[in-house]
Write an enzyme that holds these catalytic residues in place. Structure first.
Site, mmCIF file in Angstrom:
data_model
loop_
_atom_site.group_PDB
_atom_site.id
_atom_site.type_symbol
_atom_site.label_atom_id
_atom_site.label_comp_id
_atom_site.label_asym_id
_atom_site.label_seq_id
_atom_site.Cartn_x
_atom_site.Cartn_y
_atom_site.Cartn_z
ATOM 1 N N LYS A 188 -16.220 57.248 21.555
ATOM 2 C CA LYS A 188 -14.614 58.864 21.872
ATOM 3 C C LYS A 188 -13.403 58.271 21.522
ATOM 4 O O LYS A 188 -12.391 59.033 22.121
ATOM 5 C CB LYS A 188 -14.697 57.976 23.271
ATOM 6 C CG LYS A 188 -15.911 57.615 24.126
ATOM 7 C CD LYS A 188 -16.923 59.484 24.582
ATOM 8 C CE LYS A 188 -15.621 60.645 25.035
ATOM 9 N NZ LYS A 188 -16.416 61.143 25.662
HETATM 10 N N1 PMP Z 1 -22.254 56.549 24.325
HETATM 11 C C1 PMP Z 1 -21.292 55.897 25.576
HETATM 12 C C2 PMP Z 1 -20.923 53.782 25.139
HETATM 13 C C3 PMP Z 1 -19.487 56.366 25.424
HETATM 14 O O1 PMP Z 1 -19.107 55.622 26.535
HETATM 15 C C4 PMP Z 1 -19.820 58.040 25.823
HETATM 16 C C5 PMP Z 1 -19.340 58.646 26.241
HETATM 17 N N2 PMP Z 1 -18.825 58.671 27.653
HETATM 18 C C6 PMP Z 1 -21.401 58.678 24.708
HETATM 19 C C7 PMP Z 1 -22.011 57.752 24.728
HETATM 20 C C8 PMP Z 1 -21.335 59.518 25.646
HETATM 21 O O2 PMP Z 1 -20.616 60.723 24.448
HETATM 22 P P1 PMP Z 1 -19.792 62.060 25.288
HETATM 23 O O3 PMP Z 1 -18.951 62.254 25.993
HETATM 24 O O4 PMP Z 1 -19.330 62.669 23.510
HETATM 25 O O5 PMP Z 1 -20.879 63.394 25.230
#
Ligand code: PMP
Length: 340
Positions: free
Chosen positions: A44
């Site tokens: 992120k």
């Molecule tokens: N894994 C973790 C630990 C996250 O914090 C996030 C984001 N909330 C994601 C995966 C997923 O990423 P995205 O928001 O780009 O779908």
């Protein structure tokens, strides 16, 4: 060795790591993009930087301004560190059910943390809606809106996607990842498909999320089951999800996710959180469905550091109906074969 002009320049350009044992067992190249090596510790950081740069270029975020966001953790960490480096304050609206370690971390990094009671998206008391209102009511403030702000997926289309294409010399045949906002999946898959339309874009869901149902059946009705994975598990089609052209979707059980994170820790030296386990589980499902010879890339989102009191606490796992015993990676693959 090169010198970065500032903190923001250290975000991205992460290594791609071959997951050796799983590659051997499936006859595929299973590769993990080491996003946990970003300076804020997760995938992120990229979204935070992309959203801030976009807002600056549109004049939405002005010098000395405040970034407001509803987030359960990683985006807040990224926004706070990018904000510190660029001279912005940060206000983080967070459901009060989140692990206290996360709130402490954000406070120690300098964010103003406002915990709120959990509420569904349909309720005006949902943390995202509160973040929007706080930004509107504060002076010189900007709401990052990670779920529906497509600057989130765009940074993956301009950085993570091209990195994966180069790191595999264009050999990548499938990309698979789970959805929180959908920024990672939409951005990377749209870039890879622009290079080679035959590259498979795959969503992997934990149980209890509705994206598998959306991509397989065109509705959001199958949100059965539950998962302990944090940061993923979406119930609506965000603007970032809407950008994604997905070929297929799979679901991964939490007991398989746990088998994978234990396996990767003890055999590959990778200390990863639950969403990375779901992602690698998705990569194994792609390998089993398409057979040997594929080059499959997934995301290693963050480390287990923020989740140690859960993922590595046998009592906590037992309370959450997860078996304490180890399932070998070979037995897990056999179980996955019988599912598909
Ligand atoms: N894994 C973790 C630990 C996250 O914090 C996030 C984001 N909330 C994601 C995966 C997923 O990423 P995205 O928001 O780009 O779908």
């Amino acid at each position: 060795m090169s010198t970065h002009p500032d903190f923001c320049g250290t975000i991205g350009n992460t290594p791609l790591i071959r997951l050796n044992k799983l590659s051997e067992l499936t006859g595929c190249e299973i590769l993990g993009k080491a996003e946990f090596l970003n300076p804020g510790g997760s995938v992120k950081d990229r979204a935070a930087l992309g959203i801030v740069q976009d807002a600056e270029s549109k004049g939405l975020l002005k010098p000395g301004g405040t970034i407001v966001e509803g987030t359960a953790g990683n985006t807040g960490i990224g926004l706070t560190l990018v904000g510190n480096a660029k001279g912005y304050k940060t206000i983080i609206i967070i459901p009060n059910t989140q692990a206290p370690e996360k709130m402490e971390m954000l406070r120690n990094m300098g964010a103003e943390v406002r915990p709120v009671p959990p509420a569904p998206y349909s309720n005006p008391g949902n943390y995202n809606h509160i973040a929007k209102r706080v930004a509107e009511e504060s002076e010189n403030a900007f709401w990052a809106n990670q779920f529906d702000n497509t600057a989130n997926s765009e940074i993956h289309a301009t950085t993570t996607g091209p990195e994966i294409w180069k790191q595999t010399d264009g050999r990548v045949s499938a990309f698979v990842t789970a959805i929180g906002t959908g920024g990672t999946l939409a951005g990377i898959s749209s870039y890879l498909k622009s290079q080679n339309d035959a590259i498979q874009a795959v969503c992997v869901d934990p149980y209890g999320a509705a994206m598998w149902s959306w991509f397989k059946h065109g509705h959001l009705d199958f949100d059965d089951g539950d998962s302990i994975a944090e940061g993923i598990g979406q119930g609506r089609v965000t603007e970032n999800v809407a950008r994604a052209k997905i070929d297929t979707a799979y679901r991964v059980h939490d007991r398989h996710m746990l088998a994978i994170i234990r396996h990767l820790l003890h055999n590959e030296g990778l200390f990863l959180g639950a969403s990375s386990g779901i992602n690698v589980g998705g990569a194994v499902k792609v390998a089993l469905a398409g057979g040997p010879g594929q080059t499959i890339v997934t995301i290693l989102c963050d480390t287990a550091q923020k989740y140690m009191s859960r993922l590595f606490d046998q009592d906590w796992l037992t309370e959450n109906d997860l078996p304490p015993e180890d399932l070998s990676i070979e037995a897990m693959i056999d179980e996955m074969k019988s599912e598909s």
